[in-house]
Design a protein around this motif. Structure first.
Motif, PDB file in Angstrom:
ATOM      1  N   HIS A 151      35.835  44.151  36.145  1.00 45.18           N
ATOM      2  CA  HIS A 151      36.443  44.914  37.011  1.00 45.18           C
ATOM      3  C   HIS A 151      35.480  45.612  37.762  1.00 45.18           C
ATOM      4  CE1 HIS A 151      40.052  45.345  34.136  1.00 45.18           C
ATOM      5  NE2 HIS A 151      39.841  43.998  34.705  1.00 45.18           N
ATOM      6  N   SER A 152      34.113  45.395  37.790  1.00 41.89           N
ATOM      7  CA  SER A 152      32.812  46.147  38.476  1.00 41.89           C
ATOM      8  C   SER A 152      32.841  45.808  39.849  1.00 41.89           C
ATOM      9  CB  SER A 152      31.620  45.922  37.594  1.00 41.89           C
ATOM     10  OG  SER A 152      31.406  44.637  37.738  1.00 41.89           O
ATOM     11  N   PRO A 154      34.748  45.302  43.184  1.00 40.04           N
ATOM     12  CA  PRO A 154      35.979  44.931  44.038  1.00 40.04           C
ATOM     13  C   PRO A 154      35.536  44.320  45.425  1.00 40.04           C
ATOM     14  CG  PRO A 154      35.295  47.260  44.368  1.00 40.04           C
ATOM     15  CD  PRO A 154      34.554  46.667  43.218  1.00 40.04           C
ATOM     16  N   ARG A 166      28.030  50.362  46.579  1.00 43.15           N
ATOM     17  CA  ARG A 166      28.668  50.527  45.003  1.00 43.15           C
ATOM     18  C   ARG A 166      27.915  50.967  44.155  1.00 43.15           C
ATOM     19  NH1 ARG A 166      33.988  51.199  45.476  1.00 43.15           N
ATOM     20  NH2 ARG A 166      34.851  49.657  47.134  1.00 43.15           N
ATOM     21  N   ASN A 171      30.670  56.243  44.562  1.00 42.02           N
ATOM     22  CA  ASN A 171      31.314  54.823  45.184  1.00 42.02           C
ATOM     23  C   ASN A 171      31.933  53.788  44.127  1.00 42.02           C
ATOM     24  OD1 ASN A 171      31.297  55.850  47.713  1.00 42.02           O
ATOM     25  ND2 ASN A 171      29.190  55.050  48.015  1.00 42.02           N
ATOM     26  N   ALA A 172      31.681  54.140  42.637  1.00 45.49           N
ATOM     27  CA  ALA A 172      31.921  53.129  41.913  1.00 45.49           C
ATOM     28  C   ALA A 172      33.434  52.955  41.598  1.00 45.49           C
ATOM     29  CB  ALA A 172      31.464  53.808  40.321  1.00 45.49           C
ATOM     30  N   ASN A 173      33.705  51.687  41.295  1.00 46.90           N
ATOM     31  CA  ASN A 173      35.201  51.396  41.270  1.00 46.90           C
ATOM     32  C   ASN A 173      35.768  51.902  39.902  1.00 46.90           C
ATOM     33  OD1 ASN A 173      37.649  50.031  40.813  1.00 46.90           O
ATOM     34  ND2 ASN A 173      36.675  48.122  40.008  1.00 46.90           N
ATOM     35  N   ASN A 175      38.419  51.739  38.082  1.00 44.07           N
ATOM     36  CA  ASN A 175      38.743  50.723  37.066  1.00 44.07           C
ATOM     37  C   ASN A 175      37.785  50.055  36.261  1.00 44.07           C
ATOM     38  OD1 ASN A 175      41.412  51.225  37.802  1.00 44.07           O
ATOM     39  ND2 ASN A 175      41.432  49.863  39.515  1.00 44.07           N
ATOM     40  N   LYS A 176      36.439  50.266  36.666  1.00 48.05           N
ATOM     41  CA  LYS A 176      35.336  49.634  36.006  1.00 48.05           C
ATOM     42  C   LYS A 176      35.518  49.912  34.508  1.00 48.05           C
ATOM     43  CE  LYS A 176      30.318  49.179  36.079  1.00 48.05           C
ATOM     44  NZ  LYS A 176      29.110  49.737  36.924  1.00 48.05           N
TER      45      LYS A 176
END
Length: 344
Positions: A151-152, A154, A166, A171-173, A175-176
């Motif tokens: 999930h890294s 999007p 990213r 700005n990292a996801n 859900n990662k």
């Protein structure tokens, strides 16, 4: 050149056709033998007494002589309160076993001719039984360890002006997640005694937030015996393992395998199958159940040298040994697991 095990007739000891042609009596007897070993001596799920209970033939149920509790072959198991015939559940396990890279709920729904909701919970119940019944014990000998992120990435915005960097932490996801895998290799003595015993012997997986030194040290101290030989890449998260283990590194920016034979390919082979399931089968994984998906591939990797009927019996036995009180009881009525199983 010897034939690969999976291509041999010894690997094909179960087919869906055999399961489909099982009669009601044969399916019932099979479940009884897998759970108790016979239809005569049964164990009451309420009081736990193993004895020859009263059998109510018209209902395929027993009544305990000690606590008077009435139970069936699926009572107290992950298949309790089932509404489908027993054969359907056996067929689901057979399909689950034969799909070596995993099976999606949509495909299971079509193959069993059941609703998607039914297939979804059924497949997750099987994964949950593999998770609950797995044995965690310290690894020893040669262990390959590595991590991969899920999930890294999007989907970026359509307009370039709307896209963000990213690589920045802000700005990292959110859900990662990462999966850390530890795999023990068969020893030379085991390989000499049986040439088929090559590669990984036991696989342990752990969903983590990030691959860092604290997490790696904590998990290694718990699940790897001291002085074991560890193969890892050049990630700085593994630097401190040198103090307690025989640490060997391979620089993947230069090579996959060093001139000295150092590699962590056992961990990489696990990730190869995991990502094939992710991108080719299920396509979407919730972080709440990421541990179940990761452990499913670990189980498939550890049983790759076994015939499919042996795997079928093992999974069915684990399902019958898993309590009905779990996160998948009444899932579509709102009873969901609330806490994510992640190592922090």
């Amino acid at each position: 050149m010897t034939q690969h095990f999976l291509l041999s007739v010894k690997a094909r000891t179960l087919s869906l056709r055999k399961v489909v042609t099982l009669s009601d009596e044969q399916a019932f007897s099979l479940l009884c033998s897998l759970r108790w070993g016979s239809e005569k001596m049964v164990c009451c799920p309420k009081c736990g007494v193993n004895h020859q209970a009263y059998f109510i033939s018209s209902r395929k149920q027993w009544r305990c002589k000690h606590c008077r509790h009435t139970f069936s072959v699926t009572s107290g198991t992950i298949f309790a309160y089932h509404k489908l015939p027993i054969q359907v559940y056996l067929m689901a396990i057979a399909l689950f076993v034969n799909a070596v890279k995993g099976i999606s709920a949509c495909q299971l729904s079509r193959d069993l001719n059941v609703q998607y909701k039914t297939a979804f919970t059924l497949s997750h119940k099987i994964r949950e039984s593999l998770q609950v019944q797995k044995q965690l014990f310290p690894l020893s000998g040669e262990i390959h360890i590595d991590g991969t992120y899920v999930h890294s990435a999007p989907r970026p915005k359509n307009k370039k002006t709307d896209r963000v960097d990213r690589r920045l932490k802000t700005n990292a996801n959110p859900n990662k997640r990462a999966i850390l895998v530890m795999r023990e290799r068969y020893s030379k003595q085991e390989t000499l005694s049986n040439p088929h015993l090559v590669g990984a012997k036991k696989t342990l997986t752990f969903p983590i937030l990030s691959e860092n030194t604290d997490i790696v040290n904590k998990l290694a101290e718990t699940y790897i015996e001291p002085n074991s030989r560890i193969h890892a890449d050049e990630n700085s998260a593994y630097d401190e393992l040198m103090a307690r283990y025989d640490l060997h590194r391979v620089n993947h920016q230069k090579e996959y395998r060093s001139d000295d034979g150092i590699t962590n390919n056992l961990a990489e082979s696990y990730f190869a199958r995991f990502k094939r399931m992710y991108h080719g089968q299920v396509h979407k994984m919730s972080n709440i159940y990421l541990d179940n998906y990761a452990n499913e591939i670990a189980y498939r990797e550890d049983t790759r040298k076994q015939d499919n009927f042996t795997i079928f019996k093992d999974i069915a036995t684990k399902c019958l040994a898993t309590s009905s009180e779990n996160a998948w009881k009444g899932y579509w009525q709102g009873h969901h697991r609330q806490i994510e199983r992640v190592i922090i």
